[in-house]
Design a protein around this motif. Sequence first.
Motif, PDB file in Angstrom:
ATOM      1  N   ILE A  27       0.863  -1.176   0.000  1.00  0.00           N
ATOM      2  CA  ILE A  27       0.000   0.000   0.000  1.00  0.00           C
ATOM      3  C   ILE A  27       0.899   1.225   0.000  1.00  0.00           C
ATOM      4  N   GLU A  28       0.651   2.148  -0.902  1.00  0.00           N
ATOM      5  CA  GLU A  28       1.444   3.369  -1.000  1.00  0.00           C
ATOM      6  C   GLU A  28       0.583   4.557  -0.595  1.00  0.00           C
ATOM      7  N   ILE A  29       1.068   5.311   0.375  1.00  0.00           N
ATOM      8  CA  ILE A  29       0.353   6.485   0.868  1.00  0.00           C
ATOM      9  C   ILE A  29       1.205   7.715   0.604  1.00  0.00           C
ATOM     10  N   GLU A  30       0.630   8.690  -0.057  1.00  0.00           N
ATOM     11  CA  GLU A  30       1.313   9.973  -0.248  1.00  0.00           C
ATOM     12  C   GLU A  30       0.733  10.965   0.739  1.00  0.00           C
ATOM     13  N   ASP A  31       1.594  11.425   1.634  1.00  0.00           N
ATOM     14  CA  ASP A  31       1.175  12.401   2.631  1.00  0.00           C
ATOM     15  C   ASP A  31       2.309  13.394   2.821  1.00  0.00           C
ATOM     16  N   ARG A  32       2.025  14.646   2.585  1.00  0.00           N
ATOM     17  CA  ARG A  32       3.019  15.704   2.665  1.00  0.00           C
ATOM     18  C   ARG A  32       3.791  15.668   3.982  1.00  0.00           C
ATOM     19  N   GLU A  33       3.088  15.364   5.075  1.00  0.00           N
ATOM     20  CA  GLU A  33       3.699  15.371   6.405  1.00  0.00           C
ATOM     21  C   GLU A  33       4.302  14.018   6.796  1.00  0.00           C
ATOM     22  N   GLY A  34       4.079  13.000   6.000  1.00  0.00           N
ATOM     23  CA  GLY A  34       4.626  11.683   6.306  1.00  0.00           C
ATOM     24  C   GLY A  34       3.884  10.937   7.399  1.00  0.00           C
ATOM     25  N   ARG A  35       2.599  11.214   7.560  1.00  0.00           N
ATOM     26  CA  ARG A  35       1.805  10.519   8.582  1.00  0.00           C
ATOM     27  C   ARG A  35       1.502   9.091   8.110  1.00  0.00           C
ATOM     28  N   HIS A  36       1.482   8.157   9.042  1.00  0.00           N
ATOM     29  CA  HIS A  36       1.248   6.767   8.684  1.00  0.00           C
ATOM     30  C   HIS A  36      -0.182   6.289   8.942  1.00  0.00           C
ATOM     31  N   PHE A  37      -0.945   6.990   9.763  1.00  0.00           N
ATOM     32  CA  PHE A  37      -2.341   6.667  10.032  1.00  0.00           C
ATOM     33  C   PHE A  37      -2.550   5.280  10.632  1.00  0.00           C
ATOM     34  N   LEU A  38      -1.545   4.763  11.315  1.00  0.00           N
ATOM     35  CA  LEU A  38      -1.649   3.451  11.931  1.00  0.00           C
ATOM     36  C   LEU A  38      -2.057   3.526  13.395  1.00  0.00           C
ATOM     37  N   GLY A  39      -2.218   4.719  13.894  1.00  0.00           N
ATOM     38  CA  GLY A  39      -2.676   4.889  15.278  1.00  0.00           C
ATOM     39  C   GLY A  39      -1.784   4.214  16.282  1.00  0.00           C
ATOM     40  N   ASP A  40      -2.392   3.581  17.259  1.00  0.00           N
ATOM     41  CA  ASP A  40      -1.649   2.927  18.329  1.00  0.00           C
ATOM     42  C   ASP A  40      -1.133   1.551  17.922  1.00  0.00           C
ATOM     43  N   GLU A  41      -1.395   1.134  16.691  1.00  0.00           N
ATOM     44  CA  GLU A  41      -0.969  -0.192  16.265  1.00  0.00           C
ATOM     45  C   GLU A  41       0.515  -0.237  15.918  1.00  0.00           C
ATOM     46  N   LEU A  42       1.191   0.906  15.948  1.00  0.00           N
ATOM     47  CA  LEU A  42       2.589   0.962  15.547  1.00  0.00           C
ATOM     48  C   LEU A  42       3.503   0.585  16.713  1.00  0.00           C
ATOM     49  N   MET A  43       4.452  -0.258  16.433  1.00  0.00           N
ATOM     50  CA  MET A  43       5.472  -0.619  17.414  1.00  0.00           C
ATOM     51  C   MET A  43       6.824  -0.195  16.857  1.00  0.00           C
TER      52      MET A  43
END
Length: 114
Positions: free
Chosen positions: A97-113
Motif C-alpha cells: 500500500i502506498e500512501i502519499e502524505d506531505r507530512e509523512g503521517r502513517h495513520f496506523l494509530g496505536d498499532e505501531l510498534m
Amino acid sequence: MRLKSEIWVKAYLRRCQVNGATGVVVRHGDDDAGAIFIKIIRSDQTAAVFSPAPAGLDDADIDRRWVSRFKQGFVAEADAEALLKREAEFDSDIWVIEIEDREGRHFLGDELMN
C-alpha cells in the motif's frame, strides 16, 4: 480473530483518504491472509516502510501491529522500493500500500510498534 487482509486494506485506505492523504494498492496480495506492507511517501520524495510485527509479539497474532523497516524512519524512495521488491520476491502473497502524505503521517494509530 484478525480481519481479512482485503477488508483491513479497504478500511485503512479510507482512513487515509478521510485525513487528506492519497493511497493506492500497488500490489494486491492474498485477500484472506496476505502480509501488508505500507510505504509512506513525503513531499520531499523520501519514504518510510512499515511491515507486520513478528508473530507472537504483543498480540500480533490477533491484532495487526506494525514495525518500521528503517531505523532512521524515512529514507530515499529507491531504498524503500528495493526493500519492497525483495519482500515480494520472498512472498508473492504480500500487499503493498502506498500512501502519499506531505507530512509523512502513517495513520496506523496505536498499532505501531518501534
